[in-house]
Structure formats: structure tokens, C-alpha cells
Design a protein around this motif. Structure first.
Motif, PDB file in Angstrom:
ATOM      1  N   ASP A   1      -6.570  -4.134  -6.733  1.00  0.00           N
ATOM      2  CA  ASP A   1      -7.168  -3.777  -5.443  1.00  0.00           C
ATOM      3  C   ASP A   1      -6.361  -4.448  -4.337  1.00  0.00           C
ATOM      4  OD1 ASP A   1      -8.681  -3.149  -3.257  1.00  0.00           O
ATOM      5  OD2 ASP A   1     -10.415  -4.380  -3.818  1.00  0.00           O
TER       6      ASP A   1
ATOM      7  N   ASP B   1      -7.042  11.338   2.330  1.00  0.00           N
ATOM      8  CA  ASP B   1      -5.813  11.756   1.660  1.00  0.00           C
ATOM      9  C   ASP B   1      -4.996  12.573   2.653  1.00  0.00           C
ATOM     10  OD1 ASP B   1      -3.814  13.012   0.173  1.00  0.00           O
ATOM     11  OD2 ASP B   1      -5.051  13.157  -1.628  1.00  0.00           O
TER      12      ASP B   1
ATOM     13  N   SER C   1      -6.626  -3.576  -1.068  1.00  0.00           N
ATOM     14  CA  SER C   1      -7.230  -3.201   0.211  1.00  0.00           C
ATOM     15  C   SER C   1      -7.216  -4.349   1.216  1.00  0.00           C
ATOM     16  CB  SER C   1      -8.670  -2.714  -0.001  1.00  0.00           C
ATOM     17  OG  SER C   1      -9.457  -3.734  -0.612  1.00  0.00           O
TER      18      SER C   1
ATOM     19  N   ARG D   1       2.011   5.946   5.286  1.00  0.00           N
ATOM     20  CA  ARG D   1       1.558   4.611   5.670  1.00  0.00           C
ATOM     21  C   ARG D   1       0.997   4.571   7.083  1.00  0.00           C
ATOM     22  NH1 ARG D   1       2.680  -0.169   3.334  1.00  0.00           N
ATOM     23  NH2 ARG D   1       2.736  -1.085   5.419  1.00  0.00           N
TER      24      ARG D   1
ATOM     25  N   GLN E   1     -18.518   7.163   9.028  1.00  0.00           N
ATOM     26  CA  GLN E   1     -17.384   8.079   8.987  1.00  0.00           C
ATOM     27  C   GLN E   1     -16.915   8.351  10.412  1.00  0.00           C
ATOM     28  OE1 GLN E   1     -18.925  11.434   6.679  1.00  0.00           O
ATOM     29  NE2 GLN E   1     -17.896  10.645   4.869  1.00  0.00           N
TER      30      GLN E   1
ATOM     31  N   ARG F   1      -6.553   7.821  12.291  1.00  0.00           N
ATOM     32  CA  ARG F   1      -7.099   6.577  11.766  1.00  0.00           C
ATOM     33  C   ARG F   1      -8.530   6.858  11.325  1.00  0.00           C
ATOM     34  NH1 ARG F   1      -2.487   6.002  12.240  1.00  0.00           N
ATOM     35  NH2 ARG F   1      -1.309   4.377  13.348  1.00  0.00           N
ATOM     36  N   SER F   2      -8.951   6.277  10.209  1.00  0.00           N
ATOM     37  CA  SER F   2     -10.274   6.593   9.672  1.00  0.00           C
ATOM     38  C   SER F   2     -10.935   5.346   9.095  1.00  0.00           C
ATOM     39  CB  SER F   2     -10.151   7.666   8.584  1.00  0.00           C
ATOM     40  OG  SER F   2     -11.397   7.908   7.984  1.00  0.00           O
TER      41      SER F   2
ATOM     42  N   ALA G   1       0.847  -1.198   0.000  1.00  0.00           N
ATOM     43  CA  ALA G   1       0.000   0.000   0.000  1.00  0.00           C
ATOM     44  C   ALA G   1       0.875   1.239   0.000  1.00  0.00           C
ATOM     45  CB  ALA G   1      -0.910  -0.007   1.233  1.00  0.00           C
ATOM     46  N   ALA G   2       0.234   2.393  -0.151  1.00  0.00           N
ATOM     47  CA  ALA G   2       0.898   3.697  -0.032  1.00  0.00           C
ATOM     48  C   ALA G   2       2.151   3.783  -0.877  1.00  0.00           C
ATOM     49  CB  ALA G   2       1.215   3.998   1.428  1.00  0.00           C
TER      50      ALA G   2
ATOM     51  N   VAL H   1     -12.887   5.502   6.593  1.00  0.00           N
ATOM     52  CA  VAL H   1     -12.922   5.740   5.147  1.00  0.00           C
ATOM     53  C   VAL H   1     -11.575   6.321   4.727  1.00  0.00           C
ATOM     54  CG1 VAL H   1     -15.410   6.061   4.978  1.00  0.00           C
ATOM     55  CG2 VAL H   1     -13.965   8.013   5.528  1.00  0.00           C
ATOM     56  N   ASP H   2     -11.280   6.188   3.444  1.00  0.00           N
ATOM     57  CA  ASP H   2      -9.987   6.668   2.954  1.00  0.00           C
ATOM     58  C   ASP H   2      -9.862   8.175   3.128  1.00  0.00           C
ATOM     59  OD1 ASP H   2      -9.223   4.148   2.231  1.00  0.00           O
ATOM     60  OD2 ASP H   2      -9.868   4.351   0.140  1.00  0.00           O
TER      61      ASP H   2
END
Length: 697
Positions: A462, A647, A464, A670, A627, A641-642, A440-441, A644-645
């Protein structure tokens, strides 16, 4: 019966028990079993390793002065190979390893006396050096030879020692003084290094590339590689004097010598050595290159379990596996950088499990795995200038001290974002190879700073549901198919939650049920925190591979170590989570739910768990709604930390506009980390909350 040289007490020998540590001994024995623990000995520096210094006490008797025994940092020692030093023998192990201790006395005059110890006992130096016996122990001096093997030998005297002028001419003059392999040796048939264990006692000829050189207090040791393996060849001119000075790392050579077994290691005692040139060198180099290409690239990559994200990068994994295997076969050290997390340690341990057997097979030296493989954890998921400077400094020291090649640096779960570009570019300046593997990242710009980049993200897959540990375990299986069964449970261990069923099934088939997988994960996470800069190789191996679990899960004691450490993990984490929960600030902004924790005020920042792991656990336990964002704010850094994604770079940029004097920077993509100036702490917290709410609304 004699008398003690210090106090005059009648003793058997030359020193009484109470004054053993007041005397320095020169060891002239021929076996480590003759050493006396507790005594101080003079020796010569053989070379350095990350974990200490090797010291020769006598030819073929070498001990390790571990860095933990020093009274200073290993890096601050000004010893050079060949220097005379003084050490204490702490222990001689059953396997022949010698543990050395530090001596504050680094001059013979600092001791109250000096003696010689050999197989017969203790002697005054004058007594031991008289007579013909000392002369008989001097090794035969081989003729120093170099040049093209097609020339005829110009001297029948194999043992004559050249005077100063002759030695100078032999190095400088490429004409009549270039000696060659003698006619008596010309009939030797070239043999492969991989067959030498069956040729002990025979005189053989080998051809290959010099991959390292080391000057000891006695012989010069050349490490030579051919298409089948690597072996040490010792060449002696005079104690501490460089043999064949024109031969260096990268030289292509032909060598005649006797195969010997020294301390259970194959070594060749050099009788004659030629540095090959032109067509002769081309033939050997072509043979090595052809063999390397055939050995290094795996025919295919077979994933450990069905996983679309892994299948999407099978070609990239094949390229990365080829680079790792090539490094082993080229005698190029491998440095693995991974984060000090459970996922990072699983990834690093998977590569270690695959590479070490290849190194052991390739090198005759029993300690080769410590010279050619090093795993160095990072506290954060950025390969910054601090880590890169450390690696470059150490690799240049190893090149200069041990004559080693520059390493391949493998970065797993780190080094894949632009924040690591400066570190990667520093490695590139010195020519160190860089392989980056990340689930990732990943930023496309990093491709220009790497030799191989493995990234499902850049393959438009993908990722994820893919952890770095799972991705790297698949890479490790491609590197060494023989350890595939050892790796089957590792992908499942690398997930904190939502591990794909395919990995859980494979782990269960290997004897690791979900409970045990969880215990392994938690145990590794706890041990990763302590001594975070150390690899803890043996402990991690015990946890992940050697914990008594049989393939079918039988055994009453299975999992005891992991269970014990996991219990400590759970107790420490639960206590910290309960404290943190009581001090969470809950708020809502534009439909986004926030839980904010002042980690400076309401956590033990310098005890387990680390902030990132605590925030992960809080977020898992407290999240609600579609959310939900958990934020931890310390003195000059913020973690988020979330559900949902988010940015992170865009959040940092928007927050910077709201607080332009706070020095807000996204530094850990990351691990969701933003840095700022501590004096603007409250302003930054509000600016980040507003920026996230705006992005998600």
C-alpha cells in the motif's frame, strides 16, 4: 619605456590601456594569476560540459566559457577539441577559476595587433620566440609504448622523437617496433591511485582501465581508474597530437609517470604506457571487478523512518543503490530526471546529496561532479521522446567529445508508465542503463524497459501514503550512509498534506519543525517553476541543506531564505486561487460533485502557479463530500483531481467513445492529464464529466 603597437603612445610595455581590447594575446605564462582581465587571448578548446566550454590558454591554465556568455546556443557551436579559438578573460577568481567571455572576433586578423604575454610581461612574438628560453619550455617527449609488458625494451633512447615513418610503424607493426617499459622503470612498484596524494614528486606505476580520453591543445589526457580511485594522466608527443592512439576508453593499461600537483589537483605526467593484453589484462580486470562488487552493493537498507511501503521494497532499493554506486566507481556519468515539482526536486536533490561526495572522493579533478552528475528537471511526469532524444544526443556528444562512457539514467517520479516506454527504449538501443524509482502510477510493462525498477505498487504494498521524495530519500541514504543526517527532513518536505507522523518526527528531531518544513516545500515549489529546465543546484542546496538550521534548531537567522521565498509563493498562489474560485463552475452528476475551471480564461497561464499546482490547491480548499472532482480545462488539455481513485485511462476511453473526433488521449497518469483537439473543447469537457460520473456511480 616602449610605445603602443596600435597608437604609438609611450607606455610601459607594448600596449596602452585604451587599446587592450584591440590586441589578441598568446599566453605563455605558467599561472592563472598572470592573466589580465579584460584582455582577449587565443586558446584551444579543451572540451564541453552542459554549462559551457573549457578553453586551454596555456598548459595547465584552463578557463570556462559559460553558456550564458555565448551569443548563440551552446549546441550550435562547431568547435572541436584542439581547435584554436579567441576568448576574453572576464575574471580570475581567488580559487583559480577563470571566467571567460565570448569574442565575436574568431580570427587573429580581426584584431588590430597580436602580442605574447608571459610571466615577464608583453612581447612581440618575434622577440619571445628568439633565444634558448623558448626551447627550454618545450616538455620532454615520452616514448610512445604499447604491447605486452612481458617483452623486453628494444630502445634505450627514452626521449628520441620518431620520424613520420617510425610513428606509422609503431602504430601498425605489432612486431619489433612495439616498444616497452624500459628496464630502468621495471623496478617500479605498482601503487594504488588512492594513495597518489601522498606521492607527489615520486615516479610511480599504476594499472587500471581507461575511462575517458581527451585531446587538448597540448597533451593527451587519459583518465584512469583502478580499484581505489581515478586520476588524470597527461601524455605529450607534440602539441595537439594524440599520444598512444591505440589506447582508448576501456583499454587496460600499465603506466609509469611522475605524480604532480597541478592547480591543487593530482595528475600523473606519463613517462611510459603499456596497453595490457591477455593474462596481464585479465589480472587487472579481475582486480577491478572484485573491488567493484565489494564496494558497490550496500550491505543493507535502513529506512529513514518506519514505513511499511519502504520496507516492502528494501531489496529493490538495494539493487538501485548498487547501480548508482557502481556507476560512480566505473566513472559512468549519472543523469537524474525528475519532475519540476516540490516532490520531484526533493527526490532529485536527495540523490545529488548522496552521489556528489562519492564522485569527489573517487576523482582527483575538482570539477568532476559537473562531468559525472547532472540533474535535469522535466515539466511533466512522462519521459517522452523529446526528453529521451535530448538525453541521447547529449550523451553521444559527450562520448565523442570527451571519450566518456554512456550514462546511467535515473528517473524518479517519471518514466514508470507505458507512456514513457518509447523514451526508455531509445535509451536501451544505445546501451544506457535505466533505473526507475516511483511511489505510484507504475505499469508492470515498464519492467522490460528498465534495468532496475523500484515500485511498492508492483510489490503489492500500500503506497497511498508514500511520496516519491520519501522513497528516493531512503534510496539516497542507502547510496551514501554518510549523508543520512542531511536527508532526514526531506521526506516530510515532499508531502503537500498528510505526511506520515514518523517522517514529521524525524524532521523535527533534525531541527525542522512543521512550519519550517512547509516553508521549505513552498519555497522549492516556487523555484521549481522558474527556469524549469535548469537544475538550480546551488539555490536548491541553499534552500534544502544550507539555510542555517542547526541540528537542534538554534540560530536566529535559521530559515530566512526559505521564509522569504515561501512568502512569495503564498502571495502568488493565494491571489490566483481567489481569482479561480470566483470563476469555478459547480455542478453535480450522478451523485458526484464537480468544480470545473476554464484555465485559459481565468488563470495567468504563463505565470506562477502552474496549472497542475493551482488545481491541487483548489481541490484541497474546495472539496466536499465523499465524491468530489476538480477539473481544469485549457485549450487542448484537461487536468482532473478526485477525492476517490479514478482510472484515468478508462475515463479517456469512455470519453473518446462519446467524442470520437476529439482525439482524446490520457498522457499523464501521474498528474491526471488528458489531451484533446482544441476545436472539440466543450464536447470533451462534457464527455469527461459524464465518463467520471459513470465510473464512480
Amino acid at each position: 619605456m616602449g610605445t603602443c603597437i596600435i597608437c604609438g603612445t609611450p607606455v610601459e610595455g607594448r600596449i596602452c590601456d585604451s587599446h587592450q581590447e584591440d590586441v589578441v594575446f598568446e599566453f605563455r605564462g605558467n599561472d592563472e594569476s598572470q592573466l589580465t582581465p579584460g584582455r582577449f587571448y587565443s586558446g584551444t578548446v579543451d572540451g564541453y560540459a552542459d554549462f559551457g566550454v573549457f578553453v586551454d590558454l596555456a598548459p595547465n591554465v584552463t578557463g570556462l566559457l559559460h553558456r550564458s556568455e555565448l551569443d548563440r546556443r551552446l549546441e550550435s557551436l562547431d568547435w572541436e577539441p584542439g581547435d584554436t579559438v579567441f576568448v576574453q578573460v572576464k575574471n580570475v577568481r581567488d580559487n583559480g577559476n577563470i571566467d571567460l567571455g565570448w569574442s565575436i572576433r574568431q580570427s587573429e586578423r580581426d584584431f588590430r595587433g597580436a602580442l605574447v604575454q608571459d610571466a615577464e610581461g608583453d612581447h612581440d612574438r618575434e622577440e619571445d620566440e628568439s633565444g634558448d628560453e623558448a626551447e627550454a619550455d618545450v616538455p620532454e617527449t615520452p616514448t610512445v609504448r604499447h604491447g605486452s609488458a612481458s617483452r623486453e625494451d628494444e630502445s634505450d633512447d627514452e626521449t628520441a622523437e620518431p620520424d613520420e615513418n617510425e610513428a606509422s610503424e609503431s602504430t601498425a607493426d605489432a612486431g619489433e617496433n612495439r616498444a616497452e617499459i624500459s628496464e630502468s622503470a621495471a623496478d617500479y612498484e605498482r601503487v594504488e591511485i588512492g594513495t597518489l596524494s601522498d606521492r607527489v614528486g615520486q615516479t610511480v606505476r599504476i594499472e587500471g582501465e581507461v575511462v575517458s580520453t581527451q585531446q587538448t591543445g597540448g597533451p593527451t589526457v587519459f583518465e584512469i581508474r583502478d580499484e581505489t580511485g581515478v586520476v588524470d594522466a597527461a601524455a605529450f608527443v607534440e602539441a595537439g597530437v594524440r599520444a598512444y592512439p591505440e589506447v582508448d576508453v576501456g583499454s587496460v593499461i600499465r603506466l609509469d609517470g611522475e605524480v604532480e600537483l597541478r592547480r591543487n589537483e593530482i595528475q600523473v605526467e606519463t613517462e611510459a604506457l603499456v596497453s595490457l593484453e591477455d593474462d596481464d589484462a585479465d589480472v587487472v580486470q579481475s582486480r577491478l571487478a572484485d573491488a567493484l562488487r565489494g564496494r558497490a552493493r550496500p550491505e543493507s537498507v535502513t529506512p529513514l523512518a518506519d514505513h511499511d511501503a519502504v520496507s516492502a521494497v528494501e531489496g529493490q532499493l538495494q539493487d538501485a543503490a548498487e547501480e548508482l554506486r557502481r556507476a560512480v566507481f566505473e566513472s559512468r556519468p549519472i543523469i537524474v530526471r525528475h519532475t519540476a515539482t516540490a516532490d520531484g526536486y526533493v527526490a532529485g536533490a536527495a540523490v545529488e546529496r548522496a552521489v556528489l561526495p562519492l564522485i569527489r572522493e573517487e576523482h582527483a579533478k575538482s570539477d568532476a561532479e559537473y562531468h559525472y552528475f547532472d540533474r535535469r528537471p522535466l515539466e511533466e511526469a512522462v519521459y517522452g521522446m523529446d526528453a529521451a532524444t535530448n538525453d541521447v544526443t547529449r550523451m553521444l556528444q559527450d562520448r565523442d567529445r570527451h571519450g566518456e562512457k554512456l550514462p546511467l539514467v535515473l528517473l524518479v517520479g517519471t518514466g514508470a508508465t507505458v507512456e514513457s516506454s518509447d523514451g526508455l527504449d531509445l535509451l536501451s538501443i544505445y546501451g544506457a542503463k535505466r533505473v526507475v524509482v516511483d511511489a505510484a502510477a507504475v505499469d508492470a510493462e515498464v519492467e522490460e524497459s528498465t534495468d532496475v525498477l523500484v515500485s511498492p505498487v508492483l510489490a503489492d504494498a500500500d503506497a497511498s501514503d508514500l511520496s516519491t521524495g520519501a522513497l528516493v530519500a531512503n534510496l539516497a541514504a542507502a547510496v551514501n550512509e554518510d549523508v543520512r543526517d542531511d536527508l532526514r527532513h526531506l521526506p516530510a518536505v515532499s508531502y503537500w498534506e498528510n505526511a506520515p507522523e514518523s517522517y514529521l518526527d524525524v524532521a523535527n528531531d533534525a531541527g525542522y519543525d512543521e512550519t519550517y518544513v512547509r516553508e521549505l516545500r513552498e519555497a522549492v515549489a516556487l523555484e521549481a517553476y522558474y527556469q524549469s529546465y535548469e537544475d538550480k543546484r546551488e539555490l536548491i542546496t541553499d534552500l534544502l541543506f544550507d539555510n542555517g538550521v542547526t541540528p537542534d534548531g538554534d540560530g536566529e537567522d535559521a530559515g530566512n531564505l526559505a521564509s522569504h521565498v515561501s512568502e512569495q509563493f503564498r502571495l502568488k498562489l493565494d491571489a490566483e486561487v481567489e481569482t479561480a474560485k470566483a470563476n469555478l463552475e459547480s455542478r453535480e452528476s450522478d451523485g458526484v460533485e464537480f468544480a470545473v475551471l476554464d484555465t485559459d480564461a481565468y488563470t495567468h497561464r504563463f505565470d506562477f502557479p502552474p496549472t497542475a499546482l493551482l488545481l491541487d490547491e483548489l481541490h484541497r480548499r474546495e472539496r466536499e463530500g465523499d465524491q468530489f472532482v476538480t477539473i481544469g480545462v485549457a485549450m487542448d488539455e484537461l487536468y482532473l483531481r478526485s477525492t476517490v481513485d479514478v482510472d484515468l485511462r478508462a475515463v479517456a476511453e469512455a470519453a473518446r467513445e462519446r467524442a470520437p473526433e476529439a482525439g482524446i488521449t490520457a498522457v499523464g497518469i501521474r498528474d491526471g492529464r488528458i489531451e484533446f483537439l482544441s476545436g472539440r473543447r466543450e464536447q470533451v469537457k462534457e464527455a469527461v464529466v459524464e465518463a467520471i460520473a459513470e465510473q464512480l456511480s
